[in-house]
Design a protein around this motif. Structure first.
Motif, PDB file in Angstrom:
ATOM      1  N   LEU A 117       0.860  -1.175   0.000  1.00 24.38           N
ATOM      2  CA  LEU A 117       0.000   0.000   0.000  1.00 24.38           C
ATOM      3  C   LEU A 117       0.899   1.228   0.000  1.00 24.38           C
ATOM      4  CD1 LEU A 117      -2.840   1.331   0.403  1.00 24.38           C
ATOM      5  CD2 LEU A 117      -2.386   1.194   2.875  1.00 24.38           C
ATOM      6  N   VAL A 118       0.683   2.132  -0.958  1.00 24.16           N
ATOM      7  CA  VAL A 118       1.457   3.371  -1.063  1.00 24.16           C
ATOM      8  C   VAL A 118       0.503   4.535  -0.812  1.00 24.16           C
ATOM      9  CG1 VAL A 118       3.032   4.729  -2.487  1.00 24.16           C
ATOM     10  CG2 VAL A 118       2.887   2.252  -2.821  1.00 24.16           C
ATOM     11  N   TYR A 119       0.905   5.465   0.039  1.00 22.15           N
ATOM     12  CA  TYR A 119       0.018   6.571   0.411  1.00 22.15           C
ATOM     13  C   TYR A 119       0.852   7.805   0.747  1.00 22.15           C
ATOM     14  CZ  TYR A 119       1.290   4.536   4.938  1.00 22.15           C
ATOM     15  OH  TYR A 119       1.984   4.015   5.995  1.00 22.15           O
ATOM     16  N   PRO A 120       0.233   9.003   0.710  1.00 21.69           N
ATOM     17  CA  PRO A 120       0.983  10.224   1.003  1.00 21.69           C
ATOM     18  C   PRO A 120       1.500  10.245   2.434  1.00 21.69           C
ATOM     19  CG  PRO A 120      -1.100  10.732  -0.084  1.00 21.69           C
ATOM     20  CD  PRO A 120      -1.151   9.289   0.294  1.00 21.69           C
ATOM     21  N   SER A 121       2.733  10.675   2.613  1.00 18.63           N
ATOM     22  CA  SER A 121       3.332  10.680   3.943  1.00 18.63           C
ATOM     23  C   SER A 121       2.726  11.735   4.863  1.00 18.63           C
ATOM     24  CB  SER A 121       4.845  10.918   3.833  1.00 18.63           C
ATOM     25  OG  SER A 121       5.469   9.868   3.130  1.00 18.63           O
ATOM     26  N   ASP A 122       2.001  12.688   4.298  1.00 12.55           N
ATOM     27  CA  ASP A 122       1.393  13.728   5.139  1.00 12.55           C
ATOM     28  C   ASP A 122       0.008  13.318   5.648  1.00 12.55           C
ATOM     29  OD1 ASP A 122      -0.124  13.902   2.844  1.00 12.55           O
ATOM     30  OD2 ASP A 122       0.382  15.991   2.394  1.00 12.55           O
ATOM     31  N   GLN A 123      -0.376  12.074   5.425  1.00 16.07           N
ATOM     32  CA  GLN A 123      -1.685  11.581   5.846  1.00 16.07           C
ATOM     33  C   GLN A 123      -1.572  10.885   7.194  1.00 16.07           C
ATOM     34  OE1 GLN A 123      -3.526   9.290   2.781  1.00 16.07           O
ATOM     35  NE2 GLN A 123      -5.529   9.272   3.741  1.00 16.07           N
ATOM     36  N   LEU A 124      -2.445  11.262   8.135  1.00 11.90           N
ATOM     37  CA  LEU A 124      -2.471  10.563   9.420  1.00 11.90           C
ATOM     38  C   LEU A 124      -2.839   9.099   9.197  1.00 11.90           C
ATOM     39  CD1 LEU A 124      -4.323  13.156  11.702  1.00 11.90           C
ATOM     40  CD2 LEU A 124      -1.937  12.434  11.914  1.00 11.90           C
ATOM     41  N   HIS A 125      -2.171   8.206   9.924  1.00  6.76           N
ATOM     42  CA  HIS A 125      -2.434   6.786   9.737  1.00  6.76           C
ATOM     43  C   HIS A 125      -2.101   6.026  11.017  1.00  6.76           C
ATOM     44  CE1 HIS A 125       1.718   7.632   8.530  1.00  6.76           C
ATOM     45  NE2 HIS A 125       2.019   6.402   8.940  1.00  6.76           N
ATOM     46  N   ALA A 126      -2.500   4.770  11.038  1.00  5.58           N
ATOM     47  CA  ALA A 126      -2.291   3.921  12.210  1.00  5.58           C
ATOM     48  C   ALA A 126      -2.224   2.474  11.770  1.00  5.58           C
ATOM     49  CB  ALA A 126      -3.430   4.109  13.222  1.00  5.58           C
ATOM     50  N   VAL A 127      -1.745   1.610  12.669  1.00  8.43           N
ATOM     51  CA  VAL A 127      -1.860   0.166  12.498  1.00  8.43           C
ATOM     52  C   VAL A 127      -2.812  -0.321  13.578  1.00  8.43           C
ATOM     53  CG1 VAL A 127      -0.684  -2.064  12.540  1.00  8.43           C
ATOM     54  CG2 VAL A 127       0.470  -0.064  11.562  1.00  8.43           C
ATOM     55  N   ARG A 128      -3.925  -0.885  13.146  1.00  6.49           N
ATOM     56  CA  ARG A 128      -4.935  -1.351  14.093  1.00  6.49           C
ATOM     57  C   ARG A 128      -4.368  -2.488  14.960  1.00  6.49           C
ATOM     58  NH1 ARG A 128      -8.564   1.331  15.732  1.00  6.49           N
ATOM     59  NH2 ARG A 128      -9.889  -0.488  16.073  1.00  6.49           N
ATOM     60  N   PRO A 129      -4.883  -2.654  16.187  1.00  7.46           N
ATOM     61  CA  PRO A 129      -4.372  -3.708  17.067  1.00  7.46           C
ATOM     62  C   PRO A 129      -4.465  -5.096  16.425  1.00  7.46           C
ATOM     63  CG  PRO A 129      -5.787  -2.208  18.299  1.00  7.46           C
ATOM     64  CD  PRO A 129      -5.920  -1.833  16.846  1.00  7.46           C
ATOM     65  N   VAL A 130      -3.407  -5.875  16.600  1.00  5.35           N
ATOM     66  CA  VAL A 130      -3.429  -7.270  16.177  1.00  5.35           C
ATOM     67  C   VAL A 130      -4.149  -8.067  17.256  1.00  5.35           C
ATOM     68  CG1 VAL A 130      -2.005  -9.293  15.697  1.00  5.35           C
ATOM     69  CG2 VAL A 130      -1.326  -7.063  14.812  1.00  5.35           C
ATOM     70  N   LEU A 131      -5.173  -8.783  16.863  1.00  2.00           N
ATOM     71  CA  LEU A 131      -5.996  -9.527  17.820  1.00  2.00           C
ATOM     72  C   LEU A 131      -5.486 -10.947  18.033  1.00  2.00           C
ATOM     73  CD1 LEU A 131      -9.505  -8.298  16.587  1.00  2.00           C
ATOM     74  CD2 LEU A 131      -8.040  -7.308  18.363  1.00  2.00           C
ATOM     75  N   SER A 132      -4.916 -11.525  16.995  1.00  3.44           N
ATOM     76  CA  SER A 132      -4.331 -12.862  17.111  1.00  3.44           C
ATOM     77  C   SER A 132      -3.342 -13.058  15.970  1.00  3.44           C
ATOM     78  CB  SER A 132      -5.414 -13.943  17.073  1.00  3.44           C
ATOM     79  OG  SER A 132      -6.070 -13.947  15.815  1.00  3.44           O
ATOM     80  N   GLY A 133      -2.402 -13.983  16.169  1.00  4.30           N
ATOM     81  CA  GLY A 133      -1.413 -14.244  15.141  1.00  4.30           C
ATOM     82  C   GLY A 133      -0.271 -13.238  15.170  1.00  4.30           C
TER      83      GLY A 133
END
Length: 223
Positions: free
Chosen positions: A145-161
């Motif tokens: 996934l490629v996206y603009p660096s000025d965009q707020l972003h996150a990695v959602r919590p990993v629930l398992s694995g």
């Protein structure tokens, strides 16, 4: 934003996932985070001077350099730092922004290349924030996934694995995201026209795209 398929071959990804199962390759991700993001970064990050890590990073760089769609979309001048992130159950990276410069390189675009197969872990989506709200994206292994660096972003919590991914930053030859998008749209249209095998059936699509670019240029230049 753009999703890239098959940046790395499936066999290569499987080999990397096996190698990256070695916990001696990692340190706490917060160690390399900026002051603002440090409290939100709950992951493990591969130690960059490990030979195994360098081989993965080198393959990712090569995959992007050889990926024609990435080249057309990003118009890269340089691929900057590339890191490997490991998130186990309960780990995440809260909403944050990327620094304007990382290791002296202006960050125009960011990318996340997924290594773990999507079915092997739950959660861990990349969440992009925009005026339309949050959009969560999870791609198959080997895709990016490629996206603009000025965009707020996150990695959602990993629930398992376990979620393994590489993250990196790109300086483009074209600073403006608006200008890059126009050039990308124009390239897509001219590709349709220049392909003799599909010329007849693609002319309408190409004409629409060219008119689309023209109108966007008018919006950009008109007084």
């Amino acid at each position: 934003m753009l999703c890239l398929e098959n940046v790395l071959a499936e066999s290569l990804v499987r080999a990397f996932v096996t190698v990256l199962d070695d916990m001696s390759l990692y340190e706490l991700g917060a160690r390399t985070a900026g002051k603002t993001a440090r409290e939100r970064k709950q992951n493990l990050q591969a130690i960059p001077d490990k030979p195994e890590v360098q081989r993965v990073v080198s393959a990712v760089r090569d995959g992007l350099k050889q990926h024609s769609l990435f080249q057309r979309f990003a118009i890269p001048a340089r691929i900057g730092r590339v890191t490997i992130s490991r998130c186990e159950a309960g780990m995440s990276y809260g909403t944050h922004y990327d620094n304007a410069f990382i290791e002296g390189i202006r960050t125009d675009l960011s990318f996340t290349l997924f290594l773990s197969s999507a079915e092997t872990y739950e959660g861990g989506e990349v969440e992009l924030q925009s005026s339309m709200g949050a959009q969560s994206i999870k791609l198959p292994s080997g895709c990016a996934l490629v996206y603009p660096s000025d965009q707020l972003h996150a990695v959602r919590p990993v629930l398992s694995g376990i979620r393994l991914a590489t993250v990196g930053w790109v300086r483009s030859r074209v600073r403006s995201s608006v200008h890059r998008q126009l050039l990308f749209d124009l390239t897509q249209a001219t590709d349709l026209i220049s392909n003799p095998e599909t010329l007849d059936e693609s002319m309408d699509t190409a004409a629409t795209q060219l008119k689309f670019v023209r109108n966007n240029l008018l919006r950009l230049w008109a007084e």
